[in-house]
Enzyme design. Structure first.
Site, mmCIF file in Angstrom:
data_model
loop_
_atom_site.group_PDB
_atom_site.id
_atom_site.type_symbol
_atom_site.label_atom_id
_atom_site.label_comp_id
_atom_site.label_asym_id
_atom_site.label_seq_id
_atom_site.Cartn_x
_atom_site.Cartn_y
_atom_site.Cartn_z
ATOM 1 N N GLU A 151 56.280 -27.632 -12.314
ATOM 2 C CA GLU A 151 56.939 -28.060 -10.877
ATOM 3 C C GLU A 151 56.155 -29.708 -10.941
ATOM 4 O O GLU A 151 55.347 -29.545 -10.230
ATOM 5 C CB GLU A 151 56.551 -27.255 -9.785
ATOM 6 C CG GLU A 151 57.188 -27.238 -7.996
ATOM 7 C CD GLU A 151 56.416 -27.330 -7.074
ATOM 8 O OE1 GLU A 151 56.186 -25.853 -7.314
ATOM 9 O OE2 GLU A 151 56.778 -27.170 -6.220
ATOM 10 N N LYS A 175 60.961 -27.424 -11.628
ATOM 11 C CA LYS A 175 61.087 -27.049 -10.051
ATOM 12 C C LYS A 175 60.884 -27.929 -9.011
ATOM 13 O O LYS A 175 59.441 -28.864 -9.321
ATOM 14 C CB LYS A 175 59.944 -25.628 -9.624
ATOM 15 C CG LYS A 175 60.069 -26.062 -8.177
ATOM 16 C CD LYS A 175 59.123 -24.254 -7.719
ATOM 17 C CE LYS A 175 59.066 -24.271 -6.371
ATOM 18 N NZ LYS A 175 57.998 -23.351 -5.328
HETATM 19 P P1 13P Z 1 57.833 -24.992 -0.131
HETATM 20 O O1 13P Z 1 59.508 -24.919 -0.560
HETATM 21 O O2 13P Z 1 57.283 -24.335 1.047
HETATM 22 O O3 13P Z 1 57.833 -26.696 -0.951
HETATM 23 O O4 13P Z 1 57.060 -24.165 -1.652
HETATM 24 C C1 13P Z 1 57.429 -24.005 -2.642
HETATM 25 C C2 13P Z 1 56.359 -24.195 -3.737
HETATM 26 O O5 13P Z 1 56.004 -22.664 -4.148
HETATM 27 C C3 13P Z 1 56.169 -25.420 -3.481
HETATM 28 O O6 13P Z 1 54.990 -25.026 -4.480
#
Ligand code: 13P
Length: 340
Positions: free
Chosen positions: A177, A219
């Site tokens: 991510e 992600k």
């Molecule tokens: P949000 O969808 O609130 O951005 O959170 C997703 C997430 O796991 C951020 O690390």
């Protein structure tokens, strides 16, 4: 490491019509969310709230996996069933956030490096025993005057790749991510340029660390204007720019792409995902891994009170179902007003 196990789990995470619930808020973050609804953040209150989410009737139709936090993966339902075991019985895959947060990057004012590599192998071994089959690590890239620097992008991409390699070694699917924040006043074009640079560096580092792409999930943020940008693009523009950027920078071998919501409203996040899924055929499944966009309405309806559990669950059902529709392009603007 078994490549076929990794591929099987990664494929199940992006199963048709399903996505992830990110319920891995750290104790600091969940305290802020609970404070907003006037609730204290005790261990029992955090447990009750996560129980509300996980025991919502019918969620396995829309939710393939749940990202847990270290405290949560060790907690139980009120009947004494460990949360990971409870989820597995429903056919939902437990996952775990393993980074220890974004800390100031020395020498680079306003930029961060995500920590958590030291001792990670041992923690992954324990999390696997507790039931986790995938993990999450979030790198944070802020856009501002003179930032991000290439040094910050490189350091964060390197850490993501080292984390992903350790996960795959332990038969845990890494969610990679790299989040480009939507805070600030930047344009969609600037987000596009920064996201492109970040993804290029991330995949270069993943390649260098020998990551098996078919056994990982990306992600990413969507390509979107900063919240304070005076010229806000249309939902169609966000969808088109995001898909174009991903096509340019994400190898087709990656098992799936599961977006973060990043501060978009729940309706925006569902609409953007739906519009992107109409732009196919695409080389990867496009799904959701939302925290706030799935939970915001549920938290507000619950309000921290046990009398409102059913009302909170109804909202969680609603937004899970609408995002499930978005997986095949079936969510349309305004649908959330009719949805019960
Ligand atoms: P949000 O969808 O609130 O951005 O959170 C997703 C997430 O796991 C951020 O690390």
């Amino acid at each position: 490491m078994s490549r076929s196990d990794l591929e099987r789990v990664a494929t199940a995470m992006v199963a048709k019509d399903k996505g992830l619930l990110a319920a891995d808020e750290s104790n600091t973050t969940i305290a802020k969310r609970l404070d907003k609804i006037g609730s204290p953040s005790t261990e029992e209150q955090r447990r009750s709230y996560r129980e509300l989410l996980f025991t919502t009737p019918g969620i396995a139709q829309w939710i393939s996996g749940v990202i847990l936090y270290d405290e949560t993966i060790r907690q139980k339902t009120r009947d004494g069933v460990p949360f990971p075991d409870y989820l597995v019985k429903l056919g939902i895959i437990p996952g775990i956030k393993v980074d220890t947060g974004a800390k100031p990057l020395a020498g680079f004012h306003g930029e961060t490096i995500t920590e958590g590599l030291d001792g990670l192998r041992e923690r992954l071994i324990e999390y696997y025993k507790l039931g986790a089959r995938f993990a999450k690590w979030r790198a944070v890239i802020d856009i501002g005057e003179g930032i991000p620097s290439h040094a910050a992008i490189e350091a964060n991409a390197h850490a993501l790749a080292r984390y992903a390699a350790l996960c795959q070694e332990q038969d845990i699917v890494p969610i990679v991510e790299p989040e480009v924040l939507m805070d600030g006043g930047h344009t969609l074009e600037r987000c596009d340029a920064v996201t492109s640079g970040v993804l290029t560096e991330v995949f270069a580092q993943l390649d260098r660390q020998r990551i098996h792409l078919e056994g990982m999930i990306l992600k990413p943020n969507m390509v979107i204007a900063g919240k304070k940008c005076p010229t806000q693009p249309s939902a169609e523009q966000v969808a088109a720019a995001t898909v174009r950027c991903l096509k340019r920078h994400v190898p087709a071998a990656v098992a799936g792409i599961m977006f973060l919501s990043g501060g978009q409203t729940p309706a925006q996040a569902a609409l953007h995902l739906s519009l992107m899924n109409r732009l196919g055929p695409l080389p990867w499944q496009l799904s959701f891994s939302y925290g706030r966009a799935l939970q915001e309405a549920a938290l507000a309806a619950w309000g921290g009170k046990s009398a409102n559990v059913a009302a909170g669950q109804k909202e969680f059902q609603k937004w899970s179902r609408l995002n499930s529709l978005a997986r095949s392009g079936g969510f349309q603007a305004g649908m959330e007003q009719q949805a019960a």
